[in-house]
Design a protein around this motif. Sequence first.
Motif, PDB file in Angstrom:
ATOM      1  N   UNK A   1      -4.251   9.745   2.417  1.00 12.73           N
ATOM      2  CA  UNK A   1      -3.332   8.647   2.754  1.00 12.73           C
ATOM      3  C   UNK A   1      -4.047   7.557   3.562  1.00 12.73           C
TER       4      UNK A   1
ATOM      5  N   UNK B   1       0.631   4.928  -1.983  1.00 15.85           N
ATOM      6  CA  UNK B   1       0.756   6.240  -1.334  1.00 15.85           C
ATOM      7  C   UNK B   1       1.849   7.081  -1.989  1.00 15.85           C
ATOM      8  N   UNK B   2       2.939   6.434  -2.335  1.00 11.94           N
ATOM      9  CA  UNK B   2       4.059   7.145  -2.977  1.00 11.94           C
ATOM     10  C   UNK B   2       3.603   7.777  -4.288  1.00 11.94           C
TER      11      UNK B   2
ATOM     12  N   UNK C   1       1.419  10.751  -3.488  1.00  7.63           N
ATOM     13  CA  UNK C   1       2.257  11.851  -2.978  1.00  7.63           C
ATOM     14  C   UNK C   1       2.949  12.593  -4.120  1.00  7.63           C
TER      15      UNK C   1
ATOM     16  N   UNK D   1       0.826  -1.213   0.000  1.00  8.16           N
ATOM     17  CA  UNK D   1       0.000   0.000   0.000  1.00  8.16           C
ATOM     18  C   UNK D   1       0.857   1.260   0.000  1.00  8.16           C
ATOM     19  N   UNK D   2       2.098   1.141   0.484  1.00  7.59           N
ATOM     20  CA  UNK D   2       2.987   2.306   0.491  1.00  7.59           C
ATOM     21  C   UNK D   2       3.364   2.739  -0.927  1.00  7.59           C
TER      22      UNK D   2
END
Lengths: 114, 138
Positions: free
Chosen positions: B43, B22-23, B26, B18-19
């Motif tokens: 987020x 998010x990246x 972002x 999931x990061x």
Amino acid sequence: MSSEFNLKSEKIDDVLVLTTAGYINNVGGEKIAEEFEKHFSDGIVKIVINIAESNVVNSIGISYLIEIIEKLNDSNGKLIFTNMEPAIEKTLTIMGLFNFAGKAASVEEATKSF
Amino acid sequence: MKEKIELMISLPKIPDIELVALEGMDRMANHLGITDGKIGEARILITEAVINAFEHSGANKPNVLVEYEMTREKLIIYIRDYGKGFNPDDVEEPDIKEKMGSTNKRGWGLKLIKTMSDDLTIESDDTGTKITIVKNLV
């Protein structure tokens, strides 16, 4: 964005201050719970969690914190969250955590409020 | 003319994937000049929706498809899994008072998504689930 999680543990008088850095997921939550247990078994029931350096959390990680709150409430203790970014504070509010835990703007404010 | 940028990512089921979602969000926000403070809730929404998709899809090959459409004013998030589907009405609303004393402290994802989103659509059948989340950024 890193999944690395670091935890700093510090005693200020009879208060345990846990400072997190990085993603509070299942791994981060478990590390917090493990560190809490070490001190809780020695009778420490005043806990501060400073999450200034954690800008990503998930509800699985927070579920470990609910367990900590439950144990503290059963032992006349208290958990106070500090330095929360607004989205994380909103997350914990929606989950209802502040019915059972406290919040403060800083670690200093939290340690004075027990 | 308002700039709109889009991103599509297919996520495999590996820890903390999931990061990656998010990246991507972002970087899109950074490109559009959207400040960090305005995407904090996005987020949380993305994290919970991706985790839910993987946990509850029940698929044998559970890749999750994430798509974004972002302007300076609004983020639309589409999360698609290819699992067995679910009925949102069957999902019990978690209550902190009940979680205290219970061995199951989890089950918060959908509540967080419902509360934090500005609009939410869930389409689900036995071929999978598509969740559309709208988050206003102004």
